[in-house]
Motif scaffolding. Structure first.
Motif, PDB file in Angstrom:
ATOM      1  N   UNK A 184       0.811  -1.201   0.000  1.00  0.00           N
ATOM      2  CA  UNK A 184       0.000   0.000   0.000  1.00  0.00           C
ATOM      3  C   UNK A 184       0.850   1.259   0.000  1.00  0.00           C
ATOM      4  N   UNK A 185       0.164   2.342  -0.133  1.00  0.00           N
ATOM      5  CA  UNK A 185       0.827   3.639  -0.053  1.00  0.00           C
ATOM      6  C   UNK A 185       0.257   4.396   1.122  1.00  0.00           C
ATOM      7  N   UNK A 186       1.022   5.317   1.598  1.00  0.00           N
ATOM      8  CA  UNK A 186       0.584   6.084   2.754  1.00  0.00           C
ATOM      9  C   UNK A 186       0.818   7.553   2.449  1.00  0.00           C
ATOM     10  N   UNK A 187      -0.156   8.355   2.815  1.00  0.00           N
ATOM     11  CA  UNK A 187       0.026   9.786   2.636  1.00  0.00           C
ATOM     12  C   UNK A 187      -0.438  10.533   3.871  1.00  0.00           C
ATOM     13  N   UNK A 188       0.382  11.439   4.353  1.00  0.00           N
ATOM     14  CA  UNK A 188      -0.034  12.333   5.429  1.00  0.00           C
ATOM     15  C   UNK A 188       0.501  13.714   5.061  1.00  0.00           C
ATOM     16  N   UNK A 189      -0.388  14.708   5.088  1.00  0.00           N
ATOM     17  CA  UNK A 189      -0.066  16.044   4.572  1.00  0.00           C
ATOM     18  C   UNK A 189       0.549  15.877   3.181  1.00  0.00           C
ATOM     19  N   UNK A 190       1.747  16.448   2.962  1.00  0.00           N
ATOM     20  CA  UNK A 190       2.352  16.298   1.631  1.00  0.00           C
ATOM     21  C   UNK A 190       3.442  15.231   1.601  1.00  0.00           C
ATOM     22  N   UNK A 191       3.467  14.395   2.647  1.00  0.00           N
ATOM     23  CA  UNK A 191       4.440  13.292   2.705  1.00  0.00           C
ATOM     24  C   UNK A 191       3.816  12.028   2.114  1.00  0.00           C
ATOM     25  N   UNK A 192       4.548  11.404   1.190  1.00  0.00           N
ATOM     26  CA  UNK A 192       4.048  10.173   0.578  1.00  0.00           C
ATOM     27  C   UNK A 192       5.054   9.050   0.768  1.00  0.00           C
ATOM     28  N   UNK A 193       4.524   7.904   1.218  1.00  0.00           N
ATOM     29  CA  UNK A 193       5.385   6.733   1.384  1.00  0.00           C
ATOM     30  C   UNK A 193       4.815   5.621   0.523  1.00  0.00           C
ATOM     31  N   UNK A 194       5.657   5.077  -0.311  1.00  0.00           N
ATOM     32  CA  UNK A 194       5.257   3.946  -1.141  1.00  0.00           C
ATOM     33  C   UNK A 194       5.973   2.717  -0.576  1.00  0.00           C
ATOM     34  N   UNK A 195       5.194   1.867   0.122  1.00  0.00           N
ATOM     35  CA  UNK A 195       5.813   0.728   0.807  1.00  0.00           C
ATOM     36  C   UNK A 195       6.325  -0.320  -0.178  1.00  0.00           C
ATOM     37  N   UNK A 196       5.631  -0.442  -1.305  1.00  0.00           N
ATOM     38  CA  UNK A 196       6.035  -1.453  -2.283  1.00  0.00           C
ATOM     39  C   UNK A 196       7.382  -1.100  -2.911  1.00  0.00           C
ATOM     40  N   UNK A 197       7.551   0.163  -3.235  1.00  0.00           N
ATOM     41  CA  UNK A 197       8.796   0.561  -3.902  1.00  0.00           C
ATOM     42  C   UNK A 197       9.790   1.178  -2.926  1.00  0.00           C
TER      43      UNK A 197
END
Ligand code: CA
Length: 230
Positions: free
Chosen positions: A131-144
């Protein structure tokens, strides 16, 4: 899966190199061994490793410099430094170069094996999230395993990513140092409080420092949480 992992050992001491190679291959790991920095660099350019064991004092290319080069080519691969230099400043220098862990010589092979297992298990666990995670303008892509803020990509070490991932998955909940020690370092909280603080600082410098809105917060006496504060 774990037993099929491919490791790179960079070590110029034949006796230690042989002992590590013997021990790890007996435990089912495929290990390639480079005796100097130049050979290691060409091996790394040519193939993908699941983990790197890296000596610091090496012919041709110093281990710290090599660590930086490996890190810029592969943000994810866990790097464990093996070195006779056990001072705090030496460790900090290794972490700043992108190392995830640090083992001071002489060490027991069982300890090395335990750490190798921890890192390989963690990358296995991380792969199970897509999955991906976003909080405010921070984005985390767990897969990549990529992180960006305000559209700017950031380079995190494997350990920094694991720490950020834990905070992100906790969705604003305060995460204690004890929990961080267990989940990111796979150990009980001992002398590692300081290490956790150091890593939180690394993360803050990358994730928060360049931006006005801070996302990583400290709840004194409790732990840390990731959340945009109103
Ligand atoms: Ca050496």
């Amino acid at each position: 899966m774990e037993s099929m992992a491919k490791l790179l050992l960079v070590e110029d001491e034949p006796k230690l190199g042989k002992a590590i190679r013997k021990d790890l291959s007996e435990h089912g790991y495929a290990l390639e061994w480079a005796y100097d920095g130049r050979i290691a660099e060409s091996l790394i350019r040519g193939s993908k490793y699941d983990l790197v064991l890296l000596d610091i004092n090496l012919p041709h290319i110093n281990g710290l410099e090599l660590c930086r080069r490996i890190r810029s080519a592969d943000a994810d691969v866990p790097i464990i430094m093996l070195t006779a230099l056990g001072g705090l400043e030496d460790k900090m220098e290794a972490f700043r170069s992108g190392a995830d862990d640090y083992l001071v010589k002489p060490f027991h092979l069982t300890e090395l094996l335990a750490r190798v297992k921890v890192f390989l298990k963690r990358s296995q666990v991380d792969r199970n999230y897509d999955d991906k995670f976003q909080v405010a303008d921070l984005e985390i892509d767990f897969a990549h395993k990529t992180v960006s803020r305000a559209g700017q990509p950031m380079t995190l070490s494997a350990r920094e990513f694991a720490l950020l991932a834990l905070l992100a998955r906790s969705r604003g909940r305060v995460v204690s140092k004890q929990e961080i020690a267990e989940k990111v370092w796979d150990m009980d909280l001992g002398a590692s409080t300081n290490t956790i603080e150091v890593y939180i600082n690394f993360l803050r410098n990358k994730i928060d420092k360049p931006f006005e809105q801070k996302l990583i917060h400290t709840k004194p006496g409790f732990g840390y949480f990731l959340k945009p504060l109103e």
